[in-house]
Design an enzyme around this catalytic site. Structure first.
Site, PDB file in Angstrom:
ATOM      1  N   THR A   1       0.816  -1.219   0.000  1.00  0.00           N
ATOM      2  CA  THR A   1       0.000   0.000   0.000  1.00  0.00           C
ATOM      3  C   THR A   1       0.848   1.266   0.000  1.00  0.00           C
ATOM      4  O   THR A   1       0.512   2.257  -0.649  1.00  0.00           O
ATOM      5  CB  THR A   1      -0.894   0.001   1.264  1.00  0.00           C
TER       6      THR A   1
ATOM      7  N   THR B   1       3.738  -8.930  15.210  1.00  0.00           N
ATOM      8  CA  THR B   1       2.591  -9.545  14.539  1.00  0.00           C
ATOM      9  C   THR B   1       1.708  -8.399  14.059  1.00  0.00           C
ATOM     10  O   THR B   1       1.556  -7.412  14.775  1.00  0.00           O
ATOM     11  CB  THR B   1       1.779 -10.378  15.560  1.00  0.00           C
TER      12      THR B   1
END
Ligand code: ASP
Length: 335
Positions: free
Chosen positions: A12, A161
């Site tokens: 992105t 994470t």
């Protein structure tokens, strides 16, 4: 002046508006100073490398990790630091894999990305790139680590994470605090950063691909375990268990895991929790796994466990050596 190589892999962050069509499309990395002229004010010289093609990080794989590692190897002596622009979806996997592939790393490798494209008004990409470059080129604190920089925090990459698909606070490091925080100043927590190695930098060029993640869940069945055990060439299973490493105690389950181990498949126990550690033997539900030879992942993340297994099983043939390495702390991935 520090020399920084910015490697653009996709994701992105690199999306900007096409001047003619208005559609979002990947930007030309070589025009980084045009897109972000403020970078000229940082006391460093930026050079760029653009992957071809740039990819959404959901297409990330072992070949690409080896490519990034060899790119860093080829350019290691020419640059003081590396910034990798990467999609957020698999960023923690890439950071983990690179941490194992780059042994005795003495320079910063800072991976960043964004939740909103660089071409959007409220993009988080702008601040993420600026701070990542500033951190990679800082000359007060050595950061000999593969890190993720996101939402004003610098993390050890193999501890992270992705936990949020909506908000800018997208990454979490449940078992190690951030290494630095960006506010008015950048405050580094030097005691948490790995020491600069005194041995020679080494880049590995192999990864085992015959490794999977198996999540334990209440509907798990004998058929599922048999199917996993029968995957051709399977060499390693990262088994995501409950809490402190617990799994079903039913015979079909234990027999399924035993069959895998008897076949020579390495099984590592990691927790599904986002913080805390596996402690095999703490409850009866994990004693049998321990006795069978399942390796404890301790407080490793699933992403780092997968990368560690791919690294260890891909580069070392001796079973005892594999066990020793999988149990040990190789790159600060466990406490
Ligand atoms: N799908 C994108 C990727 O991981 C999402 C992002 O970059 O945030 O490449």
């Amino acid at each position: 002046m520090k020399n920084i190589l910015v490697i653009y892999t996709g994701g992105t962050i690199g999306m900007v508006k096409d001047a003619k069509t208005g559609a979002l499309c990947p930007f030309d990395m070589h025009k980084i100073y045009e897109v972000l002229p403020v970078l000229k004010k940082i006391n460093c010289n930026i050079e760029t490398y653009q992957c071809n093609p740039v990819i959404d990080s959901s297409d990330m794989n072992a070949d690409k990790w080896l490519l990034f590692a060899s790119l860093i190897k080829q350019n290691y002596s020419r640059y003081d630091g590396f910034v990798i622009l990467h999609g957020t979806d698999t960023m923690s996997y890439t950071a983990s894999a690179l941490s194992f592939l780059l042994k005795n790393l003495a320079k910063p490798v800072i991976i960043t990305g964004s939740q909103l494209p660089l071409g959007m008004i409220r993009t988080d990409g702008r601040d993420n790139i600026i701070s990542a470059v500033e951190i990679a080129s800082n000359d007060s604190v050595a950061i000999p680590e593969v890190c993720i920089f996101f939402d004003n925090k610098l993390y050890r990459g193999n501890r992270t994470t992705k936990i949020n698909a909506e908000y800018f606070e997208a990454f979490y490091s449940g078992n190690l605090p951030s290494l630095a925080k960006v506010g008015i100043n950048i405050s580094y927590k030097q005691h948490l950063i790995l020491p600069v190695p005194d041995k020679e930098f080494k880049v590995y060029d192999r990864l085992c691909r015959d490794v999977i993640i198996m999540k334990i869940h209440p509907a798990i069945s004998k058929q599922y375990l048999d199917a996993v055990g029968n995957i051709p060439e399977l060499k390693g299973v990262v088994m995501e268990t409950y809490g402190s490493g617990n799994a079903p105690t039913k015979d079909f389950f234990l027999q399924g895991i035993k069959n895998m181990i008897d076949k020579g498949i390495t099984v590592m126990n990691v927790t599904q929790c986002k913080a805390g550690s596996v402690e095999m033997g703490h409850y009866q539900a994990s004693c049998d796994l321990r006795d069978m030879g399942v390796i404890s992942g301790k407080d490793i993340t699933t992403e780092a466990a997968l990368a560690k297994m791919m690294f260890v099983l891909g580069n070392f043939d001796d079973k005892d050596k594999q066990k020793e390495l999988l149990n040990g702390n190789l790159r600060g991935e466990i406490s």
